[in-house]
Write an enzyme that holds these catalytic residues in place. Structure first.
Site, PDB file in Angstrom:
ATOM      1  CB  CYS A   1      -0.857   0.073   1.331  1.00  0.00           C
ATOM      2  SG  CYS A   1      -2.153  -1.295   1.435  1.00  0.00           S
TER       3      CYS A   1
ATOM      4  NE  ARG B   1       5.122   1.550  -1.200  1.00  0.00           N
ATOM      5  CZ  ARG B   1       5.891   1.677   0.020  1.00  0.00           C
ATOM      6  NH1 ARG B   1       7.117   2.385   0.137  1.00  0.00           N
ATOM      7  NH2 ARG B   1       5.264   1.279   1.156  1.00  0.00           N
TER       8      ARG B   1
ATOM      9  CD1 TRP C   1       0.177  -6.194  -3.193  1.00  0.00           C
ATOM     10  CD2 TRP C   1       0.091  -6.754  -1.073  1.00  0.00           C
ATOM     11  NE1 TRP C   1       0.546  -7.340  -3.338  1.00  0.00           N
ATOM     12  CE2 TRP C   1       0.597  -7.797  -1.875  1.00  0.00           C
ATOM     13  CE3 TRP C   1      -0.152  -6.974   0.385  1.00  0.00           C
ATOM     14  CZ2 TRP C   1       0.988  -9.006  -1.288  1.00  0.00           C
ATOM     15  CZ3 TRP C   1       0.153  -8.243   0.766  1.00  0.00           C
ATOM     16  CH2 TRP C   1       0.945  -9.136   0.181  1.00  0.00           C
TER      17      TRP C   1
ATOM     18  CG  ASN D   1       0.466   2.690   3.622  1.00  0.00           C
ATOM     19  OD1 ASN D   1      -0.648   2.654   2.769  1.00  0.00           O
ATOM     20  ND2 ASN D   1       1.687   3.238   3.143  1.00  0.00           N
ATOM     21  N   GLY D   2      -0.445  -0.832   6.318  1.00  0.00           N
ATOM     22  CA  GLY D   2      -0.208  -1.432   7.405  1.00  0.00           C
ATOM     23  C   GLY D   2      -1.523  -2.351   7.874  1.00  0.00           C
TER      24      GLY D   2
ATOM     25  CD  GLU E   1      17.326 -13.969  -6.447  1.00  0.00           C
ATOM     26  OE1 GLU E   1      16.900 -14.347  -5.312  1.00  0.00           O
ATOM     27  OE2 GLU E   1      17.122 -12.921  -7.005  1.00  0.00           O
TER      28      GLU E   1
ATOM     29  CE  LYS F   1      14.255 -12.078  -8.955  1.00  0.00           C
ATOM     30  NZ  LYS F   1      14.987 -11.972  -7.537  1.00  0.00           N
TER      31      LYS F   1
ATOM     32  CD  GLU G   1      10.778 -12.274  -7.858  1.00  0.00           C
ATOM     33  OE1 GLU G   1       9.871 -12.224  -6.855  1.00  0.00           O
ATOM     34  OE2 GLU G   1      11.930 -12.435  -7.831  1.00  0.00           O
TER      35      GLU G   1
ATOM     36  CG  HIS H   1      18.849 -36.928  -0.265  1.00  0.00           C
ATOM     37  ND1 HIS H   1      19.096 -38.079   0.287  1.00  0.00           N
ATOM     38  CD2 HIS H   1      19.893 -36.385  -0.641  1.00  0.00           C
ATOM     39  CE1 HIS H   1      20.407 -38.507   0.527  1.00  0.00           C
ATOM     40  NE2 HIS H   1      20.783 -37.174  -0.289  1.00  0.00           N
TER      41      HIS H   1
ATOM     42  CE  LYS I   1      12.155  -3.243  -5.530  1.00  0.00           C
ATOM     43  NZ  LYS I   1      13.059  -4.530  -5.913  1.00  0.00           N
TER      44      LYS I   1
HETATM   45  C1  F6R Z   1      12.148 -11.082  -5.187  1.00  0.00           C
HETATM   46  C2  F6R Z   1      12.229  -9.982  -4.131  1.00  0.00           C
HETATM   47  C3  F6R Z   1      11.650 -10.134  -2.899  1.00  0.00           C
HETATM   48  C4  F6R Z   1      12.379  -9.484  -1.869  1.00  0.00           C
HETATM   49  C5  F6R Z   1      11.832  -9.858  -0.429  1.00  0.00           C
HETATM   50  C6  F6R Z   1      12.261  -8.713   0.784  1.00  0.00           C
HETATM   51  O1  F6R Z   1      12.651 -10.440  -6.433  1.00  0.00           O
HETATM   52  O2  F6R Z   1      12.317  -8.943  -4.552  1.00  0.00           O
HETATM   53  O3  F6R Z   1      11.935 -11.612  -2.484  1.00  0.00           O
HETATM   54  O4  F6R Z   1      13.793  -9.802  -1.603  1.00  0.00           O
HETATM   55  O5  F6R Z   1      10.472  -9.452  -0.296  1.00  0.00           O
HETATM   56  O6  F6R Z   1      12.366  -7.488   0.579  1.00  0.00           O
HETATM   57  P1  F6R Z   1      13.321  -6.586   0.929  1.00  0.00           P
HETATM   58  O7  F6R Z   1      14.615  -6.732   0.537  1.00  0.00           O
HETATM   59  O8  F6R Z   1      12.854  -5.300   0.549  1.00  0.00           O
HETATM   60  O9  F6R Z   1      13.480  -6.716   2.452  1.00  0.00           O
END
Ligand code: F6R
Length: 630
Positions: free
Chosen positions: A2, A27, A74, A100-101, A503, A507, A510, A526, A625
């Site tokens: 949000c 975000r 959000w 927000n929150g 990772e 990637k 997502e 396993h 984000k």
């Molecule tokens: C993946 C991604 C998320 C963030 C996670 C933590 O591409 O961006 O997995 O890494 O939400 O976010 P931060 O780094 O802002 O604490």
């Protein structure tokens, strides 16, 4: 997640609110709305979906109001639809509020308010706040600050609010409780934003709300009050304005631009500390410069200010983080254990909740977070701090909540990352772990000068290796298209390549929504091996070094199950050529520094798959984000 914005000034509010909201789009959100006041009438416009829908509504009505608040939602409580979008109003239709929150005790408050005759129109936790303020206002004799204070004291949880009412012309009220909220001070105009990125296009002066504070914002400035009603004074901070922020610079997507920025960022981060490779590293505040989005807080707040005695006393390192930042932490574990001989545990921050955190005054607790706002990560670091641990944050945002919680901070030199999927911030976080590990090793005497110097020189060569990967992107694109039909993909790696497998999988899923899992290569047999067949691509990260042979053997196990064999490997590697049908090429790189290189082909592969499939690569569905709820 949000986002809150607000505007008060001479210009029509609709266009300013919209442009502020556009800055918060990155975000992640699923609905948006505004509340404005014109000729004493409250107008609320809100809708599910992208900001373009809200823009259409605003164009239809073309309001002339010069004062209002806005929101991107959000969804947490209630599905993303028009009713649940913010702003929410009270029963009298004279208080509009964005939030927000999470209001943790909303259920209880809602029952209580319904019992006293209030009618609710949404499924959100937010709506209780507008009705609660309405209720408190009845006894406040027109004193809105008093009504908000009384209401705020009853709301449990971490939250921020923006409030307007026609009964209080040309005022925006804002509340901050364990959240982030800033007021931008312009010339005869003021702005409100949950992320200072939204006000940067208008002003470089901001006043940040601290915990349990209420702001009364007018065109001419801001007054701050504690929840107890005491007035607080605070001078504005000056933002470092960077025109390059939020600009795609010719790329179709921010994600693509940010992948390409990695060599530059790495050079910036490394050159800050490695100007003299003959000398021990110095991560102290004197060395800290500010990332483009930083603000001129007291520089002594930044950098590492542990005494040598404290650094020598550390017996354990405990890293807390989420998602991609967690993967950076896993790379950090290998590096710190190798160079410093200190045991490192890496925890998914949300897993710390509800259990004992075994840290003490000999633990260095490190929180990694690009946004610096991740609620789980901040809660975990706060817990470590409360248990006596030394605390250190690694973040891209020196103006974040994390920066205020930790006593030491390493700021990555990334600039803002607009694409929701983290790429450049990952590489920058990993780079900071190398620097930190060298720093610790030098302080604790676990690395000799020659080895430290050689390592620093090798680190400085990494950006040019990354550039070689980026130069092969057309080939990676071709291969991405070839495998884009996959229903699922498995990623495997050992040692320092295990976090890269995780990772790579994150990637791909997502960005493209193709299911992907990363495994320690030795774990394949396993269980996960059961999912392999001739339709399943298996991507192996194969780097010459201590676990090369074993990784290759694990890849052979996949090959024997007819999996589609792909590797991130050196093109000239004869074994790789024999084993894999496709090689996503990387140049020769030492095993120890490989994560900062081997992750790039995987980022590009995921980007090209997702783009080919027509996905929204900069704002993948359901993602945010800045993950500010637990
Ligand atoms: C993946 C991604 C998320 C963030 C996670 C933590 O591409 O961006 O997995 O890494 O939400 O976010 P931060 O780094 O802002 O604490």
């Amino acid at each position: 997640m949000c986002g809150i914005v607000g505007y008060l000034g001479p210009t029509p509010a609709a266009s300013v609110l919209l442009s502020e909201l556009k800055c918060l789009e990155y975000r992640g959100y699923d609905s948006a709305g505004v509340a404005m006041i014109e000729n004493g009438q409250l107008m609320v416009l809100k809708t599910a979906g992208k900001l373009a829908n809200l823009e259409n509504l605003l164009n239809e009505k073309s309001p002339g109001a010069t004062w209002g608040i806005g929101h991107t939602r959000w969804a947490t409580h209630g599905i993303p639809n028009d009713q649940n979008a913010h702003p929410h109003t009270d029963c009298t239709g004279t208080i509009a509020l964005v939030h927000n929150g999470i209001i943790e005790n909303y259920d209880l408050l809602r029952d209580e308010l319904i019992a006293t005759g209030h009618t609710f129109h949404s499924e959100t936790d937010t709506e209780v706040a507008s009705h609660l303020i309405e209720e408190e206002y009845k006894n406040a004799e027109g004193d809105m600050i008093l009504a908000i204070r009384q209401a705020a004291k009853r709301l449990k949880g971490a939250y921020a609010l923006g409030i307007v009412s026609p009964a209080h012309p040309e005022i925006i009220y804002a509340v901050n409780q364990h959240y982030s909220l800033a007021v931008g001070i312009g010339d005869g105009e003021c702005f409100l934003a949950s992320d200072s990125v939204a006000v940067r296009q208008y002003t470089n002066k901001v006043i940040r709300l601290e915990q349990s504070e209420i702001a009364q914002i007018t065109m001419h400035g801001v007054r701050l009050f504690s929840f107890e009603g005491d007035e607080v004074t605070r001078r504005p901070q000056v933002l470092d304005m960077n025109p390059m922020i939020m600009d795609k610079q010719g790329y179709r997507h921010y994600l693509h631009k940010e992948i390409h920025e990695q060599p530059i960022i790495l050079r910036q981060t490394l050159s800050k500390y490695l100007a003299n490779c003959d000398k021990p590293l110095d991560l102290s505040p004197a060395h800290m410069t500010f990332a483009p989005e930083s603000i001129d807080l007291d520089p002594s707040n930044y950098g590492v200010s542990f005494t040598d005695q404290e650094l020598r006393s550390v017996e354990r390192v405990s890293v807390v983080a989420c998602g991609t930042a967690y993967h950076a932490g896993l790379v950090g574990k290998y590096i710190i254990e190798e160079l410093c001989g200190i045991p490192v545990d890496v925890e998914i921050a949300s897993e710390i909740r509800g259990r004992r955190m075994l840290v003490n005054n000999k633990t260095l607790a490190i929180a990694v977070s690009q946004s610096g706002e991740t609620a789980d990560t901040i809660a975990a670091l706060s817990e470590a701090k409360a248990n006596g641990a030394f605390t250190l944050g690694i973040t891209n945002r020196p103006d974040s909540h994390l920066a205020r919680v930790t006593s030491n901070l390493i700021v990555t030199e990334c600039g803002i990352e607009v694409s929701v999927a983290a790429t450049k911030t990952f590489v920058a976080q990993v780079a900071c772990f190398y620097l930190l590990a060298i720093y610790l090793a030098e302080k604790r005497g676990t690395i000799d000068l020659q080895k430290a110097k050689a390592l620093k020189l090798d680190l400085l060569r990494v950006p040019s290796l990354q550039e070689k990967v980026l130069a092969s992107e057309e080939y990676i694109k071709e291969k991405a298209v070839q495998y884009s039909e996959a229903k699922a993909v498995v990623f495997i790696g050992r040692g320092l390549s295990y976090p890269i497998a995780l990772e790579g999988a994150l990637k791909l899923k997502e960005l493209s929504y193709i299911h992907a899992s990363g495994y320690a290569a030795g774990e394949l047999k396993h269980g996960p091996i059961a999912v392999l067949d001739s339709q399943m691509p298996v991507i192996t990260i194969l780097i010459p070094g201590s676990v090369y042979d074993k990784t290759l053997s694990n890849a052979q196990e996949a090959k024997a199950r007819h999996a589609k064999m792909i590797a991130v490997a050196q093109e000239s590697d004869p074994e790789a050529k024999k084993t894999f049908e496709t090689i996503l090429p990387i140049p020769a790189v030492s095993e120890f520094l490989s994560p900062m290189v081997s992750v790039l082909p995987l980022q590009l592969f995921s980007y090209f798959v997702a783009d080919y499939l027509g996905k929204d690569v900069d704002q993948p569905r359901n993602l945010a984000k800045s993950v500010t709820v637990e």
